[in-house]
Design an enzyme around this catalytic site. Structure first.
Site, PDB file in Angstrom:
ATOM      1  N   GLY A 156       8.099  -2.530  -4.808  1.00 47.06           N
ATOM      2  CA  GLY A 156       7.253  -3.714  -4.666  1.00 47.06           C
ATOM      3  C   GLY A 156       8.059  -5.000  -4.868  1.00 47.06           C
ATOM      4  O   GLY A 156       7.819  -6.008  -4.199  1.00 47.06           O
ATOM      5  N   ASP A 157       9.019  -4.943  -5.786  1.00 51.82           N
ATOM      6  CA  ASP A 157       9.855  -6.130  -6.043  1.00 51.82           C
ATOM      7  C   ASP A 157      10.697  -6.446  -4.801  1.00 51.82           C
ATOM      8  O   ASP A 157      10.867  -7.607  -4.426  1.00 51.82           O
ATOM      9  CB  ASP A 157      10.779  -5.882  -7.242  1.00 51.82           C
ATOM     10  CG  ASP A 157      10.004  -5.429  -8.473  1.00 51.82           C
ATOM     11  OD1 ASP A 157       8.815  -5.757  -8.570  1.00 51.82           O
ATOM     12  OD2 ASP A 157      10.592  -4.729  -9.326  1.00 51.82           O
ATOM     13  N   LEU A 162       0.825  -1.203   0.000  1.00 54.48           N
ATOM     14  CA  LEU A 162       0.000   0.000   0.000  1.00 54.48           C
ATOM     15  C   LEU A 162       0.864   1.259   0.000  1.00 54.48           C
ATOM     16  O   LEU A 162       0.567   2.231   0.705  1.00 54.48           O
ATOM     17  CB  LEU A 162      -0.920  -0.030   1.232  1.00 54.48           C
ATOM     18  CG  LEU A 162      -1.895  -1.217   1.298  1.00 54.48           C
ATOM     19  CD1 LEU A 162      -2.503  -1.351   2.691  1.00 54.48           C
ATOM     20  CD2 LEU A 162      -2.995  -1.059   0.245  1.00 54.48           C
ATOM     21  N   GLY A 163       1.942   1.260  -0.786  1.00 48.57           N
ATOM     22  CA  GLY A 163       2.809   2.445  -0.881  1.00 48.57           C
ATOM     23  C   GLY A 163       3.276   2.875   0.508  1.00 48.57           C
ATOM     24  O   GLY A 163       3.759   2.055   1.298  1.00 48.57           O
ATOM     25  N   GLY A 213       2.593   0.972   3.890  1.00 46.07           N
ATOM     26  CA  GLY A 213       3.153  -0.341   4.239  1.00 46.07           C
ATOM     27  C   GLY A 213       2.461  -1.471   3.517  1.00 46.07           C
ATOM     28  O   GLY A 213       2.193  -1.371   2.325  1.00 46.07           O
TER      29      GLY A 213
HETATM   30  N1  LIG Z   1       6.038   6.705  -0.729  1.00 44.55           N
HETATM   31  C1  LIG Z   1       6.475   5.710   0.046  1.00 44.55           C
HETATM   32  N2  LIG Z   1       6.910   5.973   1.315  1.00 44.55           N
HETATM   33  C2  LIG Z   1       7.336   4.964   2.099  1.00 44.55           C
HETATM   34  N3  LIG Z   1       7.386   3.675   1.741  1.00 44.55           N
HETATM   35  C3  LIG Z   1       6.967   3.366   0.514  1.00 44.55           C
HETATM   36  C4  LIG Z   1       6.493   4.354  -0.397  1.00 44.55           C
HETATM   37  N4  LIG Z   1       6.165   3.760  -1.558  1.00 44.55           N
HETATM   38  C5  LIG Z   1       6.420   2.439  -1.368  1.00 44.55           C
HETATM   39  N5  LIG Z   1       6.899   2.204  -0.138  1.00 44.55           N
HETATM   40  C6  LIG Z   1       7.317   0.898   0.416  1.00 44.55           C
HETATM   41  O1  LIG Z   1       7.465  -0.005  -0.652  1.00 44.55           O
HETATM   42  C7  LIG Z   1       6.478  -1.062  -0.579  1.00 44.55           C
HETATM   43  C8  LIG Z   1       5.951  -1.390  -1.956  1.00 44.55           C
HETATM   44  O2  LIG Z   1       5.353  -0.233  -2.496  1.00 44.55           O
HETATM   45  P1  LIG Z   1       4.162  -0.225  -3.542  1.00 44.55           P
HETATM   46  O3  LIG Z   1       2.893  -0.608  -2.895  1.00 44.55           O
HETATM   47  O4  LIG Z   1       4.229   1.105  -4.190  1.00 44.55           O
HETATM   48  O5  LIG Z   1       4.611  -1.404  -4.529  1.00 44.55           O
HETATM   49  P2  LIG Z   1       4.419  -1.583  -6.096  1.00 44.55           P
HETATM   50  O6  LIG Z   1       3.426  -0.590  -6.609  1.00 44.55           O
HETATM   51  O7  LIG Z   1       4.160  -3.007  -6.337  1.00 44.55           O
HETATM   52  O8  LIG Z   1       5.881  -1.203  -6.623  1.00 44.55           O
HETATM   53  P3  LIG Z   1       6.614  -1.612  -8.002  1.00 44.55           P
HETATM   54  O9  LIG Z   1       6.759  -0.333  -8.730  1.00 44.55           O
HETATM   55  O10 LIG Z   1       7.915  -2.198  -7.592  1.00 44.55           O
HETATM   56  O11 LIG Z   1       5.727  -2.594  -8.719  1.00 44.55           O
HETATM   57  C9  LIG Z   1       5.430  -0.559   0.411  1.00 44.55           C
HETATM   58  O12 LIG Z   1       4.794  -1.625   1.070  1.00 44.55           O
HETATM   59  C10 LIG Z   1       6.285   0.295   1.338  1.00 44.55           C
HETATM   60  O13 LIG Z   1       6.965  -0.531   2.280  1.00 44.55           O
HETATM   61 MG   LIG Z   2       4.434  -4.002  -8.169  1.00 42.82          MG
END
Ligand SMILES: Nc1ncnc2c1ncn2[C@@H]1O[C@H](COP(=O)(O)OP(=O)(O)OP(=O)(O)O)[C@@H](O)[C@H]1O
Ligand SMILES: [Mg+2]
Length: 311
Positions: free
Chosen positions: A256-257, A226-227, A230
């Site tokens: 996310g990776d 969830l960005g 967490g």
């Molecule tokens: N703006 C932010 N501030 C703090 N932590 C973040 C932020 N964005 C992402 N994270 C951290 O990174 C994790 C993964 O982020 P996110 O949910 O954006 O993954 P995603 O969209 O799958 O990313 P990807 O671009 O790698 O596919 C989150 O659970 C958090 O721990």
């Molecule tokens: Mg992702």
């Protein structure tokens, strides 16, 4: 041992401009870098940096610059020869932080090449407890391809993690062969539930409800990132949320990776689910504090700043 599959890899090239981008003119860049990209490659990099056995599997012909970049990183990989070059995705970075991305479509993988990739995956994963299927599918691949691959891996007793989006995600979840672990972000979970991503981010009850539906379908672990909020883990044994203390993000590319890598490192070391979730969030928040697509190594982690609560 963990094996990752990147069926649609890319070379990620970044050119840095000191002045604003000017269309229809010739400009010089001040720096240019190329890195081996693709979600499964990123996951493998973080697992390798943690000192654990991993192989990144991908299609790339002999002599492809992608292989050279992987060799330079000393990442263990297995490349399946294909009759085309790995695509390049270009990022134009301007001094004020504006970035323009131009992604190549990539070549279609023929059915014969796709079959060679699956054969190589089945051969490489013999000693693997986990296989991670990561990212988009090559042009022309049927959206149900991941489901077929999962079926063949699960027949062999492998645990499979899936991190994808769009039709490959929705078709797999609707199909007969489900992964052991699904790692959607809020946009991807929204594709499955029909809610708006912001609604999900603001309402953990909805995230948990969506996770429970997926667990009831047969997915063992639903890890929703969830960005900045967490991540939430939903399993048949309980559900938890983990958050890191606020950080100043430098680059969220590959966060996310890294999160998926942290979770796989935790569960494959038999950590408790709450501890594996904390490790996942420690990896995600370390990734956002590193520039570009750099992935964390254990020294970057600030696990003490992660709080986990049972929901
Ligand atoms: N703006 C932010 N501030 C703090 N932590 C973040 C932020 N964005 C992402 N994270 C951290 O990174 C994790 C993964 O982020 P996110 O949910 O954006 O993954 P995603 O969209 O799958 O990313 P990807 O671009 O790698 O596919 C989150 O659970 C958090 O721990
Ligand atoms: Mg992702």
């Amino acid at each position: 041992m963990i094996v990752t599959l990147t069926a649609n890899p890319s070379i990620d090239r970044t050119v840095q401009l000191d002045a604003p981008l000017r269309r229809a003119e010739v400009q010089r860049c001040s720096a240019a870098t190329s890195v081996a990209g693709g979600k499964g490659v990123n996951v493998a990099r973080a697992i390798h940096a943690a000192g654990r056995d991993v192989i990144a599997l991908l299609p790339a012909r002999e002599g492809d610059p992608m292989r050279t970049l992987l060799d330079e990183r000393a990442l263990p990989y297995h490349a399946v020869p294909v009759p085309f070059a790995v695509r390049t995705n270009l990022t134009i970075a301007e001094a004020d932080g504006t970035t323009t991305k131009i992604n190549e479509p990539g070549h279609a993988l023929s059915p014969a090449d796709a079959e060679s990739l699956v054969d190589a995956l089945l051969a490489q994963c013999q000693d693997a407890a986990w296989v991670a299927l990561c990212g988009s599918l090559p042009q022309g691949a049927p959206a149900g391809w991941y489901g077929e691959v999962i079926g063949r891996l699960r027949e062999r007793g492998k645990r499979v993690a899936l991190d994808t989006s769009g039709a490959p995600l929705t078709e797999t979840v609707a199909g007969d062969h489900l992964p052991s672990l699904l790692k959607p972000n809020s946009d991807e979970l929204a594709e499955l539930t029909g809610e708006a991503p912001e609604t999900l981010e603001d309402n953990l009850d909805l995230v948990v409800a969506a996770g429970r539906t997926l667990v009831a379908r047969g997915i063992e672990y639903v890890l929703v990132t969830l960005g900045s909020k967490g991540a939430v883990l939903v399993t048949a044994d309980g559900q938890w949320q983990a958050e890191h203390a606020p950080v100043s993000p430098v680059s969220t590319v590959g966060a996310g990776d890294s999160t998926l890598s942290g979770f796989l490192l935790g569960v494959s070391a038999n950590q408790s689910l709450a501890d594996a979730l904390a490790l996942a969030v420690a990896y995600g928040s370390a990734a956002v504090r590193l520039p570009g697509s750099q992935v964390p190594n254990p020294e970057h982690l600030t696990l003490e700043a992660v709080t986990v609560r049972s929901l």
